[in-house]
Design a protein around this motif. Structure first.
Motif, PDB file in Angstrom:
ATOM      1  N   PRO A  44      45.530 -44.130  77.182  1.00  0.00           N
ATOM      2  CA  PRO A  44      46.375 -44.659  76.098  1.00  0.00           C
ATOM      3  C   PRO A  44      45.619 -44.812  74.777  1.00  0.00           C
ATOM      4  CG  PRO A  44      46.767 -45.865  78.134  1.00  0.00           C
ATOM      5  CD  PRO A  44      45.571 -44.998  78.372  1.00  0.00           C
ATOM      6  N   LYS A  45      44.402 -45.351  74.844  1.00  0.00           N
ATOM      7  CA  LYS A  45      43.609 -45.515  73.622  1.00  0.00           C
ATOM      8  C   LYS A  45      43.184 -44.159  73.066  1.00  0.00           C
ATOM      9  CE  LYS A  45      41.725 -50.125  74.513  1.00  0.00           C
ATOM     10  NZ  LYS A  45      42.148 -50.734  73.224  1.00  0.00           N
ATOM     11  N   ALA A  47      44.702 -41.312  73.409  1.00  0.00           N
ATOM     12  CA  ALA A  47      45.869 -40.635  72.842  1.00  0.00           C
ATOM     13  C   ALA A  47      46.226 -41.190  71.468  1.00  0.00           C
ATOM     14  CB  ALA A  47      47.049 -40.769  73.794  1.00  0.00           C
ATOM     15  N   SER A  48      46.171 -42.519  71.329  1.00  0.00           N
ATOM     16  CA  SER A  48      46.555 -43.131  70.060  1.00  0.00           C
ATOM     17  C   SER A  48      45.572 -42.784  68.946  1.00  0.00           C
ATOM     18  CB  SER A  48      46.662 -44.652  70.207  1.00  0.00           C
ATOM     19  OG  SER A  48      45.387 -45.209  70.478  1.00  0.00           O
ATOM     20  N   GLN A  49      44.299 -42.617  69.276  1.00  0.00           N
ATOM     21  CA  GLN A  49      43.287 -42.330  68.266  1.00  0.00           C
ATOM     22  C   GLN A  49      43.155 -40.847  67.957  1.00  0.00           C
ATOM     23  OE1 GLN A  49      39.520 -44.336  68.759  1.00  0.00           O
ATOM     24  NE2 GLN A  49      40.486 -46.213  69.489  1.00  0.00           N
ATOM     25  N   THR A  50      43.522 -39.984  68.896  1.00  0.00           N
ATOM     26  CA  THR A  50      43.397 -38.540  68.671  1.00  0.00           C
ATOM     27  C   THR A  50      44.736 -37.865  68.417  1.00  0.00           C
ATOM     28  OG1 THR A  50      43.467 -38.136  71.071  1.00  0.00           O
ATOM     29  CG2 THR A  50      41.294 -38.365  70.068  1.00  0.00           C
ATOM     30  N   GLY A  51      45.831 -38.608  68.602  1.00  0.00           N
ATOM     31  CA  GLY A  51      47.160 -38.061  68.348  1.00  0.00           C
ATOM     32  C   GLY A  51      47.645 -37.081  69.407  1.00  0.00           C
ATOM     33  N   GLY A  53      49.713 -35.803  72.665  1.00  0.00           N
ATOM     34  CA  GLY A  53      50.932 -36.118  73.385  1.00  0.00           C
ATOM     35  C   GLY A  53      50.712 -36.050  74.879  1.00  0.00           C
ATOM     36  N   HIS A 170      40.434 -54.789  72.474  1.00  0.00           N
ATOM     37  CA  HIS A 170      40.367 -53.748  71.442  1.00  0.00           C
ATOM     38  C   HIS A 170      39.072 -52.922  71.554  1.00  0.00           C
ATOM     39  CE1 HIS A 170      43.965 -55.396  69.661  1.00  0.00           C
ATOM     40  NE2 HIS A 170      43.407 -56.595  69.610  1.00  0.00           N
ATOM     41  N   TRP A 173      37.292 -46.733  73.272  1.00  0.00           N
ATOM     42  CA  TRP A 173      37.342 -45.941  74.504  1.00  0.00           C
ATOM     43  C   TRP A 173      36.073 -45.145  74.728  1.00  0.00           C
ATOM     44  CZ3 TRP A 173      36.814 -40.651  74.166  1.00  0.00           C
ATOM     45  CH2 TRP A 173      37.074 -40.051  72.923  1.00  0.00           C
TER      46      TRP A 173
END
Length: 415
Positions: A44-45, A47-51, A53, A170, A173
């Protein structure tokens, strides 16, 4: 000359050296388990930082197993030529360097590359551990020696889950891959200093026929090789389906929770994975002992029958307690069988071809590891629920059980 070769090949590594070797291989297995689970835990972390899908993440996950297939196929054969120790050190260095490089991968394509190469190092290490287990132990201790080494994998996986769960909310990753990458580099130095070579030099007639094709299919080994492949492919298919999808499948079942049962703050799905991994350690150690005493025919058949029952129970569970119980039973049987069979598989090949045989078994099994999560994902995409998905893949346990039963009638190699 033949007499001298036979004597040399049967000489075991001394007890002290064997213990050091078992500990080193166990530690490598712990790190492999840590890495395999870590990428999913930080997804999840990441994906959110590297964009990335979901489809891109799924491919990143599968790249490790793609690398494993090629690493296992190449690493086993090279170990037969160069020796177990140098190839083992090289494998651990590659695995460590590219686990560390994962922390510096900032886009989709760099992640794909580093995960393939991480898997390549992991794959090259596994057939070495299998061959080393066979070479440092007596024939009647091979299964238990292999399980002592390989049970480090689920411990590493469980440790990874607890490590990530107890980091600050926080956390970066990348920290997980700093740890997972630096420790193998230190361990490679320990292998160089503390582990003895276990492969006996091949000379004379054996050297002339020591090639991977002859090792796999020569001298009547074709049926054994094919049965090993048919055993390992569905076993790894089910194993990696559970490792990758168990948390999501359990979350999707919307289980009733009359009692809360959380370990180190883990949610229900992660508790199922934790229970699965922990129970597998006990299964591996116990089944290794049983197989060494009784042979592998009936213990392995019981394992696959138990696995089938556990999958059905897991699919139909409606509350958290039986879901966790069946997850643990599934882990006990599937990883117990797999790790014990790692020791058994190597014994079907002569010492001069043991790396190639072990590598091929590992590679075919890892193809199953790629297919399993993809098959589960496709079934879910087609509208199957968690119960239907597990039941649709459960017959793979029957295929593996039949193959291992037939394998038990084949002769093992005599060094």
């Amino acid at each position: 000359m033949a007499q001298m070769e036979s004597s040399a090949q049967s000489a075991p590594v001394q007890a002290g050296g064997a213990i050091v070797t078992i500990v080193i291989c166990f530690m490598v297995a712990v790190l492999e388990g840590f890495d395999i689970q870590a990428i999913g835990l930080v997804a999840p972390k990441l994906a959110s930082q590297t964009g990335l899908g979901p489809e891109q993440l799924g491919l990143v996950f599968s790249m490790t197993n793609v690398g494993l297939v090629f690493g296992a196929a190449l690493g086993g054969g090279l170990a037969d030529k160069w020796g177990r120790k140098p190839v083992f050190i090289l494998a651990v260095l590659i695995f460590g360097l590219f686990t560390l490089a994962t922390a510096f991968a900032n886009d989709y394509y760099s992640l794909l590359i580093v995960r393939v190469l991480t898997g390549f190092g992991l794959g090259a290490a596994i057939p070495n551990i299998m061959a080393i287990a066979a070479e440092i132990s007596r024939p009647d201790r091979r299964a238990s020696t292999a399980t002592m080494m390989f049970c480090g994998m689920p411990l590493g996986g469980a440790g990874s889950a607890i490590f990530v769960a107890n980091l600050p909310e926080h956390f970066d990753w990348r920290l997980v891959f700093y740890v997972g990458g630096i420790v193998p580099l230190v361990l490679a130095l320990l292998i160089w200093v503390g582990m003895k070579e276990t492969r006996v030099a091949v000379t004379g007639e054996q050297a002339a026929k020591a090639n991977p094709i002859h090792a796999l299919f020569g001298e009547g080994r074709t049926p054994s090789t094919l049965l090993l492949w048919i055993t390992f492919f569905p076993t790894l298919l089910l194993l990696y389906m559970l490792l990758n999808w168990l948390p999501s499948l359990m979350a999707g079942k919307d289980l009733a929770k009359p009692l809360e049962f959380y370990v180190a703050g883990l949610k229900i799905g992660m508790n199922a994975s934790f229970t699965f991994n922990l129970a597998s350690v006990f299964g591996a150690l116990l089944l290794g002992q049983i197989i060494d005493r009784m042979g592998f025919r009936w213990p392995a058949i019981i394992c696959y029958a138990g696995l089938l029952g556990a999958l059905v129970g897991l699919a139909r569970a409606t509350t958290i307690e039986p879901a966790l119980m069946f997850a643990g039973i599934a882990g006990f049987f599937i990883l117990g069988a797999q790790y014990a069979l790692y020791g058994v598989a190597a014994s079907f090949y002569p010492s001069w071809g043991r790396g190639a045989g072990s590598g091929a078994v590992t590679a075919v099994g890892r193809v199953g590891a790629i297919v399993g999560p993809i098959a589960a994902g496709e079934l879910l995409a087609q509208g199957f629920d968690a119960e239907q998905t597990i039941l649709a893949l459960a017959p793979a346990a029957v295929v593996a059980g039949i193959a291992v039963f037939l394998l038990s009638f084949r002769k093992q190699a005599v060094d």
